[in-house]
Design an enzyme around this catalytic site. Sequence first.
Site, PDB file in Angstrom:
ATOM      1  CD  GLU A 160      -3.035  -0.888   2.302  1.00  0.00           C
ATOM      2  OE1 GLU A 160      -2.905   0.050   3.092  1.00  0.00           O
ATOM      3  OE2 GLU A 160      -3.996  -1.656   2.311  1.00  0.00           O
ATOM      4  CD  GLU A 375      -3.974  -5.824   4.030  1.00  0.00           C
ATOM      5  OE1 GLU A 375      -4.773  -5.055   4.620  1.00  0.00           O
ATOM      6  OE2 GLU A 375      -2.755  -5.647   3.994  1.00  0.00           O
TER       7      GLU A 375
HETATM    8  C1  BGP Z   1      -4.391  -2.144   5.551  1.00  0.00           C
HETATM    9  C2  BGP Z   1      -3.020  -2.532   6.014  1.00  0.00           C
HETATM   10  C3  BGP Z   1      -3.009  -3.537   7.111  1.00  0.00           C
HETATM   11  C4  BGP Z   1      -4.158  -3.458   8.090  1.00  0.00           C
HETATM   12  C5  BGP Z   1      -5.472  -3.170   7.427  1.00  0.00           C
HETATM   13  C6  BGP Z   1      -6.608  -2.881   8.380  1.00  0.00           C
HETATM   14  O1  BGP Z   1      -4.356  -0.847   5.066  1.00  0.00           O
HETATM   15  O2  BGP Z   1      -2.234  -3.020   4.965  1.00  0.00           O
HETATM   16  O3  BGP Z   1      -1.744  -3.484   7.700  1.00  0.00           O
HETATM   17  O4  BGP Z   1      -3.865  -2.686   9.185  1.00  0.00           O
HETATM   18  O5  BGP Z   1      -5.385  -2.109   6.515  1.00  0.00           O
HETATM   19  O6  BGP Z   1      -6.552  -1.563   8.808  1.00  0.00           O
HETATM   20  P1  BGP Z   1      -6.823  -1.111  10.289  1.00  0.00           P
HETATM   21  O7  BGP Z   1      -5.827  -1.825  11.119  1.00  0.00           O
HETATM   22  O8  BGP Z   1      -6.620   0.369  10.285  1.00  0.00           O
HETATM   23  O9  BGP Z   1      -8.224  -1.475  10.576  1.00  0.00           O
END
Ligand code: BGP
Length: 474
Positions: A160, A375
């Site tokens: 990202e 993800e």
């Molecule tokens: C994405 C990242 C992850 C993870 C996920 C969930 O952007 O790659 O590392 O954290 O989001 O986000 P959050 O933890 O803010 O809910």
Amino acid sequence: MSKTLPEDFLMGGATAAYQVEGATKEDGKGAVLWDDFLKKQGRFSPDPAADFYHRYDTDLALSEKYGVQAIRVSIAWSRIFPDGAGAVEPRGVDYYHKLFASCKKHGVEPFVTLHHFDTPERLHLAGDWLSQEMLDDFVAYAKFCFKEFPEVKYWITINEPTSMAIQQYTSGSFPPGETGRFDKTFQAEHNQMVVHAKIVNAYKDMNLGGKIGIVHALQTVYPYSDSKADKHAADLQDALENRLYLDGTLAGKYAPETLALVKEILDSNNQKMFSSTPEELAELEKAAHQLDFVGVNNYFSKWLREYHGDSETVHNGTGAKGSSVARLHGIGEEKKPDNIETTDWDWAIYPRGIHDILMRIHNDYPLVPEIYITENGIGLKESLPADAKPGTVIADPKRIDYLKKYLGAVADAISEGANVKGYFIWSLQDQFSWTNGYSKRYGLFFVDFPTQKRYVKQSAVWFKQVSDTHLISD
Ligand code: BGP
């Protein structure tokens, strides 16, 4: 009606080093940008996270049992090079060899990310993705990993790049916590794309026989209404979050319309256009022709309407529903239509969004041969039942419902031609969240953080069924 996924569709679970490993000071690991930032914030500690550093074999055994065929892990750069460059820490190298051996033992394919938000502290202080030193050291670290870990067959350069740059310099929720600096955001995005391209090209020159890709946060952006002004606001937000990056990494060149949108944002904010050289652009073009796959992280969608006031962002990092604010000068304001369901963290549940972003890649960026959902998942407030015993299965119907809808939308995109090869749920087990700590749980496996005991959630049982049958039932 139930939907079908292809026979060779890979079902995986995702993690990131800093969010699962814990042990942030163990075995010579060097400091990263988060250590000090989180300490100063005083809200939560990255230790113990899910204690994966010591419990990876337990989690991989659970993965094997519940049909998780692949795992996204990242290498913590500062475990290998504690200072970002120079002396190698053999205990860090050894840890990752042991982790990959455990993956092999359990029949779980590792997809390995080189940078997942955890820049070594020295390089962060030198300017992070805005510093040439960081870019050079990142290439050296990547080449070291390619030689050292031939057992890895799937590499991901950066996780990202856009969301890192935006959170570092536009919304300020990531260190160094700057706001409204679109110039730094775009420069950091461009720099990450260039260094990604250099690494893809170097990997291909090394002829190691594996595959290499990049992971991008692609939250679909729609206009709030049919008005011209709202449509333009959506185009500007899309350029900031998605389009520049898709162009640079998947087409290998920035379209003139994309650059015009970027320039408009910068002009409105009296900031300078990012700089690039012909050599860098040639590197981007070469890499786009060699890239094996793109990873799509999609959780929610956004709706934009016109806005001409000052920039203002409030990040909901506690699960207080309705507390988020996102209005950017020179872009627009986020405003969800009334009928859209949201999570406690204000993330819109909109499965159509994942379908639309997959079709956009399929239609507009035909060079890239394969797509993975790297993800997707839902963060929920979950707790251990008071009478939980070993073997208690934790009910999470909301997650199953979310996964059914999103995986169903992925299946639809596949049937319309998108070459999606697999799906990684965020997350494999409950873990530490950068801006939400321990209260936003995403896992297939519940982690009782004080004891570090694992409990299976009902979604894991559902996941295994999908993995075994390739059927998403109603
Ligand atoms: C994405 C990242 C992850 C993870 C996920 C969930 O952007 O790659 O590392 O954290 O989001 O986000 P959050 O933890 O803010 O809910």
